[in-house]
Write a protein that holds these residues in place. Structure first.
Motif, mmCIF file in Angstrom:
data_model
loop_
_atom_site.group_PDB
_atom_site.id
_atom_site.type_symbol
_atom_site.label_atom_id
_atom_site.label_comp_id
_atom_site.label_asym_id
_atom_site.label_seq_id
_atom_site.Cartn_x
_atom_site.Cartn_y
_atom_site.Cartn_z
ATOM 1 N N PRO A 164 2.627 -2.815 3.735
ATOM 2 C CA PRO A 164 2.020 -1.573 3.953
ATOM 3 C C PRO A 164 1.387 -1.574 5.047
ATOM 4 O O PRO A 164 0.533 -2.403 5.092
ATOM 5 N N PRO A 165 1.316 -0.585 5.843
ATOM 6 C CA PRO A 165 0.436 -0.439 6.994
ATOM 7 C C PRO A 165 -1.177 -0.399 6.259
ATOM 8 O O PRO A 165 -1.345 0.166 5.325
ATOM 9 N N PRO A 166 -2.111 -0.920 7.260
ATOM 10 C CA PRO A 166 -3.342 -0.758 6.574
ATOM 11 C C PRO A 166 -3.929 0.556 6.601
ATOM 12 O O PRO A 166 -3.606 1.628 7.308
ATOM 13 N N ALA A 167 -4.621 0.967 5.507
ATOM 14 C CA ALA A 167 -5.009 2.332 5.404
ATOM 15 C C ALA A 167 -5.967 2.730 6.439
ATOM 16 O O ALA A 167 -6.783 1.979 6.949
ATOM 17 N N ALA A 168 -6.110 4.205 6.737
ATOM 18 C CA ALA A 168 -7.055 4.378 8.038
ATOM 19 C C ALA A 168 -8.510 4.216 7.219
ATOM 20 O O ALA A 168 -8.737 4.617 6.380
#
Length: 296
Positions: A164-168
């Motif tokens: 999963p993409p890193p959280a903002a």
């Protein structure tokens, strides 16, 4: 190579064998001289062969001093004594002594002892010079770094999606209040002290750096010497370590005490040079270029 160039018992054996050659030479040469001229022959022969005997005595003193430069000097002294005695023993007196009833056989034994002692001294000198040259070539050389071996796990198994993409990240708050120069400056908090070492029983030294990376030494109750020669923890390949570098004394309850033995480059525990310190599990000992971790 360690046995040949770093074994003092081999050097002592060569000194003793050279002494036997010197004794054989002196015994038969003086005996033949006394047989030829009882009183005058004894004085002359003792004076001539004394140079040869004195050279071997310097070699014997070098073993007491236990220093390689003095050993090399002793070998040169024996060679010098042989150089001075040779013309008198073999050129001036030799032909006359060989004419005695047992002179020919006696002079053969004189030559055997004379050249045998000089040959052993030359061999010992070559070993010492080679040892000193090797020490100079390796002095200060650090061991090569250990190459990291990463293990490839292969392709991603089917059915597993991409990570999963890193959280903002949340926005960084900015303080826009006006500066108040009259306020007292904030006090810097005191540094947090490192947790104290807990001295406890230990049982193993594990090499974590240097030439002995991965080596393990058991610390049983008693005294364990660390050094390059005649040591329970033998580190002969590390030229930065003294012949007798340090000792670890383990009490019956497992508590170990590390003590420096007057080494040249010092003994360090957790990057601090020490003369004597009780060890705790997790301590890192550095002797020469070798690192050991103390384990319970």
């Amino acid at each position: 190579m360690v046995f040949l160039f770093y074994n003092k018992w081999l050097l002592r054996a060569l000194v003793l064998l050279a002494g036997l050659g010197v004794a054989l030479t002196a015994w038969y040469y003086i005996g033949l001289s006394v047989e030829k001229m009882p009183e005058q022959g004894l004085r002359d022969a003792a004076a001539i062969i004394s140079f040869f005997v004195a050279g071997w005595l310097v070699m014997l003193i070098a073993e007491v001093v236990d220093h390689h430069y003095v050993r090399a000097l002793g070998c040169l002294c024996l060679g010098l004594g042989g150089f001075v005695s040779h013309p008198w023993v073999f050129n001036v007196d030799g032909p006359k002594l060989a004419q005695l009833p047992d002179g020919a056989n006696g002079m053969r034994l004189v030559g055997l002892g004379f050249w045998g002692a000089l040959g052993l001294a030359a061999l010992m000198f070559a070993i010492l010079v080679t040892r000193l040259v090797l020490d100079r070539l390796h002095y200060g050389r650090r061991p090569a770094p250990v190459t990291r071996m990463d293990v490839s796990l292969g392709a991603r198994p089917a059915g597993m999606g991409a990570p999963p993409p890193p959280a903002a990240l949340p926005p960084i708050p900015i303080d826009t209040s006006p500066l108040n120069f009259s306020a007292q400056p904030a006090q810097t908090p005191p540094p947090v002290a490192a947790p104290p070492r807990a001295v406890a029983p230990v049982s193993t030294l594990t090499g974590i750096g240097g030439l002995y990376l991965g080596s393990r030494f058991t610390l049983s109750p008693g005294e364990h010497t660390l050094g390059r020669q005649d040591a329970e923890v033998l580190l002969a390949n590390d030229n930065q370590i003294s012949r007798k570098h340090a000792t670890i004394t383990v009490a019956p309850d497992g508590i170990a005490t590390l003590a420096d033995a007057g080494s040249t480059n010092g003994t360090f525990v957790n990057d601090m040079r020490v003369t004597s310190m009780q060890l705790a599990p997790g301590d890192v000992i550095r002797v020469g270029t070798t690192l050991f971790k103390v384990e319970a």
